[in-house]
Design a protein around this motif. Structure first.
Motif, mmCIF file in Angstrom:
data_model
loop_
_atom_site.group_PDB
_atom_site.id
_atom_site.type_symbol
_atom_site.label_atom_id
_atom_site.label_comp_id
_atom_site.label_asym_id
_atom_site.label_seq_id
_atom_site.Cartn_x
_atom_site.Cartn_y
_atom_site.Cartn_z
ATOM 1 N N GLY A 152 0.819 -1.195 0.000
ATOM 2 C CA GLY A 152 0.000 0.000 0.000
ATOM 3 C C GLY A 152 0.856 1.248 0.000
ATOM 4 N N PRO A 153 0.270 2.381 -0.377
ATOM 5 C CA PRO A 153 1.051 3.621 -0.457
ATOM 6 C C PRO A 153 1.617 4.081 0.874
ATOM 7 C CG PRO A 153 -1.310 4.052 -0.741
ATOM 8 C CD PRO A 153 -1.122 2.574 -0.798
ATOM 9 N N VAL A 154 0.868 3.878 1.967
ATOM 10 C CA VAL A 154 1.376 4.304 3.276
ATOM 11 C C VAL A 154 2.579 3.457 3.678
ATOM 12 C CG1 VAL A 154 0.833 4.532 5.734
ATOM 13 C CG2 VAL A 154 -0.857 5.200 4.016
ATOM 14 N N GLN A 155 2.452 2.148 3.523
ATOM 15 C CA GLN A 155 3.568 1.266 3.840
ATOM 16 C C GLN A 155 4.771 1.571 2.957
ATOM 17 O OE1 GLN A 155 2.615 -2.976 4.157
ATOM 18 N NE2 GLN A 155 4.600 -3.493 3.268
ATOM 19 N N GLY A 156 4.507 1.792 1.669
ATOM 20 C CA GLY A 156 5.591 2.111 0.742
ATOM 21 C C GLY A 156 6.245 3.447 1.061
ATOM 22 N N GLY A 157 5.445 4.450 1.364
ATOM 23 C CA GLY A 157 6.001 5.761 1.701
ATOM 24 C C GLY A 157 6.843 5.718 2.951
ATOM 25 N N THR A 158 6.367 4.994 3.960
ATOM 26 C CA THR A 158 7.134 4.850 5.201
ATOM 27 C C THR A 158 8.434 4.105 4.949
ATOM 28 O OG1 THR A 158 5.103 4.827 6.521
ATOM 29 C CG2 THR A 158 7.084 3.942 7.557
ATOM 30 N N PHE A 159 8.354 3.039 4.162
ATOM 31 C CA PHE A 159 9.549 2.253 3.862
ATOM 32 C C PHE A 159 10.617 3.105 3.181
ATOM 33 C CE2 PHE A 159 11.839 0.142 0.412
ATOM 34 C CZ PHE A 159 12.684 -0.661 1.153
ATOM 35 N N PHE A 160 10.233 3.835 2.137
ATOM 36 C CA PHE A 160 11.229 4.608 1.402
ATOM 37 C C PHE A 160 11.771 5.777 2.226
ATOM 38 C CE2 PHE A 160 9.229 2.623 -2.416
ATOM 39 C CZ PHE A 160 10.376 2.007 -2.890
ATOM 40 N N ALA A 161 10.918 6.404 3.028
ATOM 41 C CA ALA A 161 11.400 7.472 3.905
ATOM 42 C C ALA A 161 12.428 6.927 4.888
ATOM 43 C CB ALA A 161 10.229 8.115 4.649
ATOM 44 N N TRP A 162 12.167 5.736 5.415
ATOM 45 C CA TRP A 162 13.108 5.088 6.339
ATOM 46 C C TRP A 162 14.395 4.696 5.632
ATOM 47 C CZ3 TRP A 162 14.072 -0.422 6.031
ATOM 48 C CH2 TRP A 162 14.932 -0.898 7.033
ATOM 49 N N ALA A 163 14.286 4.050 4.477
ATOM 50 C CA ALA A 163 15.470 3.569 3.769
ATOM 51 C C ALA A 163 16.374 4.707 3.313
ATOM 52 C CB ALA A 163 15.051 2.722 2.572
ATOM 53 N N LEU A 164 15.789 5.874 3.045
ATOM 54 C CA LEU A 164 16.570 7.019 2.569
ATOM 55 C C LEU A 164 17.103 7.888 3.700
ATOM 56 C CD1 LEU A 164 14.304 8.030 -0.437
ATOM 57 C CD2 LEU A 164 16.696 7.277 -0.606
ATOM 58 N N ASP A 165 16.619 7.687 4.918
ATOM 59 C CA ASP A 165 17.014 8.529 6.048
ATOM 60 C C ASP A 165 18.452 8.212 6.463
ATOM 61 O OD1 ASP A 165 17.036 10.242 8.230
ATOM 62 O OD2 ASP A 165 15.991 8.839 9.542
ATOM 63 N N GLY A 166 19.379 9.045 6.024
ATOM 64 C CA GLY A 166 20.785 8.810 6.318
ATOM 65 C C GLY A 166 21.498 7.951 5.301
ATOM 66 N N ALA A 167 20.827 7.625 4.202
ATOM 67 C CA ALA A 167 21.442 6.773 3.185
ATOM 68 C C ALA A 167 22.580 7.506 2.490
ATOM 69 C CB ALA A 167 20.393 6.347 2.157
ATOM 70 N N GLY A 168 23.622 6.767 2.163
ATOM 71 C CA GLY A 168 24.724 7.314 1.388
ATOM 72 C C GLY A 168 24.386 7.329 -0.092
ATOM 73 N N PRO A 169 25.290 7.877 -0.905
ATOM 74 C CA PRO A 169 25.026 7.977 -2.354
ATOM 75 C C PRO A 169 24.740 6.632 -3.015
ATOM 76 C CG PRO A 169 26.923 9.322 -1.730
ATOM 77 C CD PRO A 169 26.555 8.508 -0.520
ATOM 78 N N GLU A 170 25.473 5.595 -2.610
ATOM 79 C CA GLU A 170 25.289 4.284 -3.237
ATOM 80 C C GLU A 170 23.914 3.710 -2.927
ATOM 81 O OE1 GLU A 170 27.586 -0.047 -3.582
ATOM 82 O OE2 GLU A 170 28.313 1.488 -2.204
ATOM 83 N N GLU A 171 23.493 3.833 -1.654
ATOM 84 C CA GLU A 171 22.176 3.309 -1.280
ATOM 85 C C GLU A 171 21.053 4.122 -1.930
ATOM 86 O OE1 GLU A 171 24.410 4.078 1.408
ATOM 87 O OE2 GLU A 171 25.221 2.047 1.210
ATOM 88 N N SER A 172 21.223 5.441 -1.945
ATOM 89 C CA SER A 172 20.204 6.298 -2.570
ATOM 90 C C SER A 172 20.069 5.980 -4.057
ATOM 91 C CB SER A 172 20.566 7.770 -2.378
ATOM 92 O OG SER A 172 20.580 8.118 -1.020
ATOM 93 N N GLU A 173 21.198 5.766 -4.713
ATOM 94 C CA GLU A 173 21.175 5.443 -6.138
ATOM 95 C C GLU A 173 20.506 4.096 -6.388
ATOM 96 O OE1 GLU A 173 24.231 4.857 -9.930
ATOM 97 O OE2 GLU A 173 24.981 5.590 -8.003
ATOM 98 N N ALA A 174 20.734 3.138 -5.474
ATOM 99 C CA ALA A 174 20.099 1.825 -5.627
ATOM 100 C C ALA A 174 18.580 1.947 -5.591
ATOM 101 C CB ALA A 174 20.583 0.887 -4.524
ATOM 102 N N ILE A 175 18.094 2.854 -4.733
ATOM 103 C CA ILE A 175 16.647 3.040 -4.631
ATOM 104 C C ILE A 175 16.104 3.781 -5.849
ATOM 105 C CG2 ILE A 175 14.825 4.212 -3.309
ATOM 106 C CD1 ILE A 175 16.502 3.597 -0.790
ATOM 107 N N THR A 176 16.765 4.873 -6.247
ATOM 108 C CA THR A 176 16.268 5.651 -7.384
ATOM 109 C C THR A 176 16.434 4.898 -8.701
ATOM 110 O OG1 THR A 176 18.399 6.835 -7.523
ATOM 111 C CG2 THR A 176 16.641 7.875 -6.250
#
Length: 205
Positions: A152-176
């Protein structure tokens, strides 16, 4: 994406250990903040390892990962679940008491959770990441990705906000690389607000 998730798990474990090691005795506000962050982390880690068992492992077996390897990884999941339950209990006690003694107990439980989790993450990264990369265009891996995307969008939004919080360039690029930036901006902007307002500030304190 898996690498970004693992990085987020490692970050949060380090954050909890740092916060618990500096916990002010009797600080009920801080205890409540950490309980809020814990609830999110508990949900994210539980969802991740259960999703691996239910969705990733069957797909990986189809592309050649042995049952013995997957059984070893599942045994590590069981150890994680046990340590997670112990940490859950300890964090619940800290939330109720806000005492230094319970902060110490929670730190001990969290350190054990970190130990067994890192063992699993390192094993999985060594065994499975090469398979993900080699088979990323296979029908099985694509079907697995579609299955994981069914949230769902809420679960997805929370997940991505968490995964990106403090992520380095490599992790951010993996997500984008997986989710287009405009879509990610909308998802985290609209549906990641709860994380940004209630969890992210815990780590800024």
């Amino acid at each position: 994406m898996n690498k970004a998730i693992h990085a987020a798990v490692r970050r949060d474990l380090d954050r909890f250990l740092d916060a618990l090691g500096r916990f002010p005795d009797g600080d009920r506000e801080r205890a409540e903040q950490l309980a809020t962050a814990w609830q999110n982390f508990d949900e994210q880690l539980t969802r991740h390892h259960e999703g691996e068992h239910d969705t990733a492992w069957p797909a990986l077996e189809k592309v050649g990962v042995s049952r013995d390897v997957l059984a070893q990884l599942d045994a590590e999941h069981d150890a994680m679940a046990h340590a997670l339950a112990a940490a859950r209990t300890a964090m619940g006690e800290l939330r109720k008491s806000a005492s230094h003694a319970d902060a110490v107990a929670a730190e001990i439980a969290m350190r054990e959770l970190q130990r067994v989790t890192v063992i699993h993450l390192e094993h999985e990264e060594a065994e499975i990441e090469p398979v993900y990369l080699a088979k990323k265009d296979s029908p099985e891996m694509k079907a697995m990705g579609r299955e994981f995307a069914k949230v769902g969008p809420v679960q997805g939004g929370t997940f991505f906000a968490w995964a990106l919080d403090g992520a380095g360039p490599e992790e951010s690029e993996a997500i984008t690389h997986t989710v287009p930036k405009p879509v990610l901006t909308v998802i985290t902007g609209l549906f990641g607000r709860t994380y940004r307002k209630s969890v992210a500030p815990v780590w800024r304190s």
